[in-house]
Structure formats: C-alpha cells, structure tokens
Design a protein around this motif. Structure first.
Motif, mmCIF file in Angstrom:
data_model
loop_
_atom_site.group_PDB
_atom_site.id
_atom_site.type_symbol
_atom_site.label_atom_id
_atom_site.label_comp_id
_atom_site.label_asym_id
_atom_site.label_seq_id
_atom_site.Cartn_x
_atom_site.Cartn_y
_atom_site.Cartn_z
ATOM 1 N N ARG A 1 0.818 -1.203 0.000
ATOM 2 C CA ARG A 1 0.000 0.000 0.000
ATOM 3 C C ARG A 1 0.851 1.251 0.000
ATOM 4 N NH1 ARG A 1 -3.353 -2.068 -2.459
ATOM 5 N NH2 ARG A 1 -4.571 -0.155 -2.266
ATOM 6 N N THR A 2 2.170 1.104 -0.141
ATOM 7 C CA THR A 2 3.032 2.284 -0.169
ATOM 8 C C THR A 2 2.868 3.006 -1.499
ATOM 9 O OG1 THR A 2 4.900 1.003 -1.025
ATOM 10 C CG2 THR A 2 4.720 1.228 1.368
ATOM 11 N N LEU A 3 3.119 4.289 -1.481
ATOM 12 C CA LEU A 3 3.094 5.096 -2.688
ATOM 13 C C LEU A 3 4.533 5.402 -3.110
ATOM 14 C CD1 LEU A 3 0.214 7.588 -1.795
ATOM 15 C CD2 LEU A 3 0.103 5.653 -3.379
ATOM 16 N N ARG B 1 8.143 9.566 5.975
ATOM 17 C CA ARG B 1 8.086 10.028 4.574
ATOM 18 C C ARG B 1 6.817 9.519 3.910
ATOM 19 N NH1 ARG B 1 12.714 11.468 1.556
ATOM 20 N NH2 ARG B 1 11.976 10.231 -0.199
ATOM 21 N N GLN B 2 6.508 8.247 4.123
ATOM 22 C CA GLN B 2 5.328 7.663 3.507
ATOM 23 C C GLN B 2 4.055 8.274 4.076
ATOM 24 O OE1 GLN B 2 3.228 5.442 0.833
ATOM 25 N NE2 GLN B 2 5.452 5.732 0.921
ATOM 26 N N THR B 3 4.032 8.537 5.369
ATOM 27 C CA THR B 3 2.857 9.173 5.981
ATOM 28 C C THR B 3 2.635 10.557 5.392
ATOM 29 O OG1 THR B 3 3.191 7.943 8.038
ATOM 30 C CG2 THR B 3 1.853 9.950 8.162
ATOM 31 N N LEU C 1 12.151 14.181 6.909
ATOM 32 C CA LEU C 1 11.464 13.011 7.447
ATOM 33 C C LEU C 1 12.113 11.737 6.929
ATOM 34 C CD1 LEU C 1 7.765 14.161 6.965
ATOM 35 C CD2 LEU C 1 9.058 14.135 9.085
ATOM 36 N N GLN C 2 12.097 10.680 7.728
ATOM 37 C CA GLN C 2 12.728 9.435 7.361
ATOM 38 C C GLN C 2 11.744 8.278 7.482
ATOM 39 O OE1 GLN C 2 15.834 9.323 6.129
ATOM 40 N NE2 GLN C 2 16.054 11.529 6.440
ATOM 41 N N VAL D 1 -1.268 13.175 -0.841
ATOM 42 C CA VAL D 1 -1.993 12.634 -1.993
ATOM 43 C C VAL D 1 -3.481 12.499 -1.671
ATOM 44 C CG1 VAL D 1 -2.294 10.569 -3.415
ATOM 45 C CG2 VAL D 1 0.004 11.482 -3.000
ATOM 46 N N GLU D 2 -3.783 12.007 -0.493
ATOM 47 C CA GLU D 2 -5.197 11.848 -0.120
ATOM 48 C C GLU D 2 -5.908 13.196 -0.055
ATOM 49 O OE1 GLU D 2 -5.033 9.626 3.492
ATOM 50 O OE2 GLU D 2 -4.922 7.682 2.468
ATOM 51 N N TRP D 3 -5.180 14.260 0.351
ATOM 52 C CA TRP D 3 -5.827 15.571 0.363
ATOM 53 C C TRP D 3 -6.142 16.023 -1.062
ATOM 54 C CZ3 TRP D 3 -4.695 20.465 -1.568
ATOM 55 C CH2 TRP D 3 -5.564 21.473 -1.126
ATOM 56 N N TRP D 4 -5.209 15.836 -1.982
ATOM 57 C CA TRP D 4 -5.456 16.235 -3.362
ATOM 58 C C TRP D 4 -6.584 15.415 -3.992
ATOM 59 C CZ3 TRP D 4 -4.482 20.390 -6.018
ATOM 60 C CH2 TRP D 4 -3.405 21.201 -5.638
#
Length: 738
Positions: free
Chosen positions: A422-424, A441-443, A436-437, A449-452
């Motif tokens: 489920r990673t982007l 980074r994924q969060t 961020l690491q 992306v979910e906001w857009w």
C-alpha cells in the motif's frame, strides 16, 4: 548526490628506450648547446604540468588508464619510463593504474600466450600490482584466481573498469605451407650466394612478409572477462557504469585508410557481443593515434534490441599534432544520469601557459527515440524519458527538464514494478519537509496525496481545482472514477478518460484571470499483462509540469488512482506515462506542492487543531497524538517560513483558514491573565490576514516583496512563542517514550 570520477587516459607513448628524438621546431642548422628534444622529455613536462593543474583545480585522479604501446616495434624500455613518470608525478597507487599491452609492446615473432611475449609488460605493470588484463598463457584457466587483479571498481561500486588484451597475436609469424616451410630459411642464401649483407636484408624482408600484426581477443579471454564482469559487485542503487579498455579499435575513428592485413580485430563481432552482453557502456582504446568520441550501436535479434556504447579513441603526440597528447576523462551524474567529459591535454611548451581546449561531453543515457547526442532533432520536438527504476527516471527527467526539454514537451514513461503493498512511490532523492525518514516520509506523502484526491474540501473556495473534486464530482455531479471502473470492467475501452478542466467554470472569454489545474486529463487503459493478469496503465496530460517538486507527487497520485481502480476490478497497477506540454524545474520547497499543513488539518484532521490549542494553552504535551500535533505545527511554521524566502512567478500556497481556526480555539481556551497566549493568538490572526491580502494581490515580485518581510516577522514570533510554551526537549522526550 551524483557521483563523479576522473581518469587520465594515456596511449601510444612510443618512448621505447631513453633518447627517442622528438623534434618540434624547424631546425635548419645545428647550433651547439641546443640538443634535439626527446619524447620522454616532452612527456615528463606534460606530467609535471598536469600534476600542477590537478592540484590547482583541487581535483584528484580516481585512476590512470594506459591503453598500450609504451614501446616502439617491441624495443624494451618504454614500460619502465611511462610507469615511472606516472608514479613520480601523479602519485597514484599502482592498484589504481589500468594498463593493457599494445601491438608494439610485444616482441616480434614471439609465440602467442608465451612468457617471452609478456615479459616486459608483466615485469613493469603486472608485478607492480597494476590492474592488467587476463593474459593467455600466464593466467589460470578456466578458474579465475584473482578477479580483482583484472578490474578496478569504485568504492561505492558505481563504476568498474575492465582491461582487455587484443595483442596476443600481434606481430606473429604465420605457419607456412609445405614445401615452402622446408625451404624458407634457405631462400636468402640461395638468392644471394656469398653476399652476407644482401642475404641478411632478404631474410628480414621475407620475415616481414610472413609476419602478421593481428588484433584478436581469444575465446578463453572473452569467457574469463564474462566471468569477471558477472562476479563484479553491483552498487546499492542504480546501474553500474562499466568501462572496457583495449589497445585496438572497434572501428576506424577517422577517414584515414590503413592498408594492411588484419587491420581490424579479426573476431570483432564476438568482441562486440561480449560488450553488449556484459553491459559495457564505454570503450577506451588507442592504436590509431586519432582522437574521437562516438557512439557505436550493437544490435542483437532485431533492430529494436540495441545496445549503445560510447567509444573514446585516444591520440598521441607527434610533430605537428600536439593538441591531444593525453586526456582527462570525467564521469559525472552517476548513477542515474551518467555523462562523460573528455578534456584534451596538449603538449606544453616551456614557459608558456597551458592551453585549455573546449571539453567534449557525451550523455550516456538515451533521452528520446532519436537521441539528441547523435541525431539533429527539430527544435521543440518531444523528448522521451523511460525506465522502470523510479530514482533513475526521476533524475533523468529532472535533468532533461533543465536542458533539452526546458519549457518544451517532455514525456516520461515509468514501468514501476507492483510491490502489491500500500506504499506510494517517492524517489529516494526527493526532499520531504524537515528531513522526514522511513515511515514518516510515507505518511507525509499519503496525507498529501489523499488531500489532493478529496472529493470535498473546506478550502475549495480558495482551491477550486482540487483534483479529487474534479475527478469525483465533476460539474457537481459526475464521479468520473466510478465511470472508468464500469468501463474497464466491461472491456478494454479507450473511453476510460477523465477530465479536470471545465470550460464553463474555468475559461473566460479573453483568457484573463483564469485559474485551473495543470493536471488536465487522464486516461486509464486496460491491457493483458504477464501470467494471465490484467494491468491498468495511466496516461496523464499536464499543460505545464514542474519536475523538481511536483512530478513525483503526480506519480504518487496516479498510482493512488490506479490502485483505487484495480482494487475494485481485481487488476494490478501498470505503467504510468506523463505528458508535460511545458516542462519546468523551479526547485520549490515542499510546501509548494500542497496547501500548508495547518490548513489541510481542516479537511483531514481537525482534532489536531484542538490538541494543538490545548497544548499551547496549558503549556503541556500529553500523549502521542498531542505530541504529533505539536511536531506537525512546528513543521508547518517551517513551511510558512520557507514560503517567504523566495519569489515564485507561479505563486505559492499560504496558510489562512487553519491559522484563523487555531487562533479562535486559543482565544476560547486562554486565561484572561495569559498575555503571552493572547499575543500568540493575535499573531496567528495577523499572519492569516497578511497572507490573504497577498493571495488576492497580483502575486507580482513587488507584492511578494511587500508581503515577505511582514510574514517572516510574524512567523519568527510564532516560532519563538511556541518554543517558549512548548520546549522542544520535552516534546522530543515524549516522542521517544511513545
């Protein structure tokens, strides 16, 4: 950070024993005290000047490549002279020197694969610990005892150099047929009885007729090379640039014709097949005394199965030809966007400044169907970048958007492997906020992306072109994603198209004041993939696309949409193609790929505003959720500060609604006597007002200059007050414990 490496390429020195004359001037009379110069004196001056230049420029050599012919006609002495000059002047360790024998470096009429053939070469280069080719007759077969003696590898394994011996059959005497072989040695005396001088001359001439200067790579060596290359450690990321060094040419580097038997490598196609199969990207050679840098294309199967190799032919110094005595070869842009720069180093003259000639630069990666390196492409023609490695494709697309395709059409085709997770996707080199690491980074990416892709947003009055709203609520009623799912479920339709531009809503009669997304259209195509599975590809068109910050986010969005469609249909995400009519790179900060964090909270996590207001009001952080809200607030302030640092002609998103909401929450919870908290709330409101004024301005450089210092001052005050009420140490300690 791209990797870089520099090599010195020397070839065809032909110094042999000391004292080989090199007359550079027009000497019509002999003058006492003015001896004729020698080749080794000229080479010595060149190396001394080169060492000075490298020191002055702060450059170091990663290796020295000698592609053969230190000697002349097999006369001993040249190897010692060249090796000593390299060691004395350049100070490079022997295990960073690559050397191959040339046809002048082997004794004439010595047997192929014999100790005598490589005696001088082995004594100087091999015994000193240099990187040398696998040598027929000297090295073990079929086991490769020590592969590292036959290759030079970068510390990070981004490049590797492999020497090849093409001189095993140079200057060998052919096997004469009978009865000529029986009578061969008696011919001179029979033709010139009693005349020793003539007989000796005849013997030499006859020997020359029977001798062939043959270039060939033995089958044993080719197999040894294949084994050596295959066992070479690979880099952790990206491709390894592999370089082959040989004495003889793959094809003539100039229009000069050489009339002799075996002028070319006899088993050339076998050698070319090895280069292709082993992924050799650069071939460096000498022999012809001609400088050239050209691409050779090696085909296998049909004409679509092509391997491209850059061939660098090295010249030498001769009277009247002194501009390219040796050359510096610099590899840049490794591992994803490799380029080779060739700097010719002319033979210097005493007391005169060294001349610097224009360097030749060759890009090793293909950027379009018709590579700009080799074919004249019409100005403005689309450029294509393609691949399956996200980091590589991102680096190449970014480089091309800055050069060949700047403000032009750039098509990027990405065949990402489906990790079934489920990673982007996000390039490793993409700079996310606050460094961020790992999972953070994924969060960050997923929330963005979910906001857009929200179908509704409280910020829609400000951002009327939110992608999700256009895709899922076009014209206020059409869910285009559901329509696409229905179409692709029925058959591989070409009508699975979604548009994000609404002429009734977005267009003005004169075009003035229009504001709509760069993301204009996307088509999803169903196709049969491997193992009987069905894949869904995405092809998206952008009227303009920024590649430093926006392209990776667009790719993540398209993958998000692919997965949404595939989850409904039981298919798998396939390829992604983006078409940008106007490619740009404006090196934006992360805040410029979305609305600021504090504003997005209104849509995605309004509870964080409550948690943050409570923490600021009570000067305490309790629990992981509140600690996370405080960290995100500090990150949001950093984004706001970054947004004020540089003008951008496309405008920048600024925080408004989130700041006003946070100020309202603080005012509602603040104690009457807490003056500091009141100041904080007032600064939040003031920053929201100046941001709103700026957003409704012309967004010109002048309006930015008026807004920026005021906004910077307010942000600095908010950062100071936040740190005063919520010390970082306490927040970090809570983060560690939770």
């Amino acid at each position: 950070m791209p990797d870089r490496a520099t090599f010195l390429h020397i070839t065809d020195a032909h110094v042999s024993a000391s004292g080989v004359p090199f007359e550079r001037d027009d000497r019509k009379v002999d003058v006492p005290g003015m001896p004729v110069g020698t080749r080794e004196e000229a080479l010595d001056l060149l190396f001394r000047r080169l060492a000075e230049r490298l020191t002055r420029d702060g450059r170091t050599l990663d290796g020295v490549i000698f592609s053969g012919d230190a000697q002349s006609k097999g006369a001993a002495g040249g190897h010692e002279i060249v090796f000593k000059m390299i060691a004395d002047h350049l100070g490079i360790a022997a295990d960073r020197i690559i050397s191959v024998p040339g046809n002048h470096d082997v004794p004439r009429d010595s047997d192929p694969g014999s100790d005598k053939r490589y005696e001088n070469f082995a004594k100087v280069w091999r015994d000193a610990g240099c990187i040398v080719p696998w040598l027929d007759g000297l090295d073990a077969w079929p086991a490769i005892v020590n592969p590292d003696r036959h290759r030079l590898i970068a510390a990070n394994r981004n490049w590797a150099v492999f020497p090849i011996n093409t001189s095993n059959w140079s200057h060998v005497t052919s096997v004469l047929p009978e009865p000529l072989r029986t009578y061969w040695d008696t011919i001179p005396d029979a033709l010139a009885p009693g005349d020793v001088a003539v007989a000796s001359q005849l013997r030499s001439q006859l020997q020359g007729l029977a001798r062939y200067d043959m270039a060939r790579v033995s089958e044993h060596q080719l197999e040894a090379l294949r084994t050596i290359v295959a066992s070479t450690p690979r880099p952790d990321h990206g491709r390894q640039l592999r370089i082959a060094v040989m004495h003889h040419h793959l094809r003539s580097p100039s229009l000069r014709e050489e009339l002799k038997p075996f002028a070319d490598v006899s088993n050339l196609e076998q050698v070319r097949a090895f280069l292709r199969g082993s992924g050799i990207g650069v071939v460096i050679h000498g022999h012809k005394h001609e400088h050239a840098a050209y691409f050779d294309h090696i085909y296998a199967g049909d004409d679509r199965d092509m391997h491209r190799v850059l061939v660098l032919s090295g010249a030498t110094f001769e009277v009247g030809r002194e501009t390219d005595a040796v050359r510096l070869i610099t590899l840049d842009g490794l591992p994803h966007t490799p380029e080779v720069k060739i700097e010719a180093i002319p033979l210097p003259r005493s007391g005169a400044e060294d001349l610097r000639q224009t360097a030749i630069v060759r890009r090793l990666w293909t950027t379009s169907v018709r590579p700009a390196d080799t074919v004249v492409v019409s100005p403005g023609a689309p450029v294509i970048v393609e691949g399956s490695d996200l980091d590589e494709v991102y680096a190449r697309a970014l480089g091309i958007a800055q050069t060949n395709a700047k403000r032009g059409t750039l098509i990027v085709h990405l065949d990402l492997p489906d990790d079934e997770g489920r990673t982007l996707p996000l390039p490793t080199a993409y700079a996310v906020p606050d460094d961020l690491q790992g999972d953070e980074r994924q969060t960050w990416l997923r929330e963005l992306v979910e906001w857009w892709q929200l179908d509704r947003s409280q910020l829609e009055p400000r951002i009327p072109y939110l992608h999700g709203a256009r895709l899922r609520r076009y014209g206020g009623k059409i869910n285009q994603i559901e329509r696409i799912i229905a179409l692709l479920k029925a058959k591989p339709s070409t009508r699975a198209v979604a548009v994000l531009v609404d002429p009734f809503r977005d267009f003005a009669p004169t075009g003035a004041g229009e504001e709509f997304a760069s993301f204009c259209l996307v088509e999803f195509r169903r196709r049969d993939a491997d193992a009987g599975r069905i894949a869904v590809d995405a092809i998206a068109f952008y009227r303009a696309q920024e590649f430093e910050r926006w392209w990776p986010i667009n790719i993540a969005e398209l993958r998000f949409l692919q997965r949404e469609i595939c989850d409904e249909l039981g298919y798998r995400p396939g390829r992604i193609t983006t078409i940008a009519a106007d490619a740009r790179t404006i090196s934006r900060s992360p805040t410029q790929v979305a609305m600021p964090i504090v504003d997005r909270w209104l849509d995605q996590a309004p509870e964080r505003l409550h948690l943050l207001a409570d923490a600021l009001a009570h000067k305490a952080v309790q629990g992981a959720a509140q600690a996370s809200a405080v960290r995100e607030w500090r990150r949001s302030l950093a984004e706001l500060r970054t947004a004020t640092n540089g003008f951008n002609s496309d405008g920048i998103p600024v925080a408004i609604e989130g700041l006003l909401t946070l100020a309202a929450y603080i005012k509602a919870t603040a104690a009457v006597e807490d003056e500091e908290l009141s100041i904080l709330a007032r600064n939040l409101s003031d920053l929201a007002r100046v941001n709103e004024t700026f957003e409704h301005s012309t967004l010109s450089r002048a309006s930015f200059s008026r807004w920026s210092p005021v906004a910077q001052s307010l942000v600095a005050t908010l950062e100071r007050l936040t740190d005063a009420r919520l010390p970082k140490a306490a927040s970090e300690e809570l983060k560690a414990t939770t």
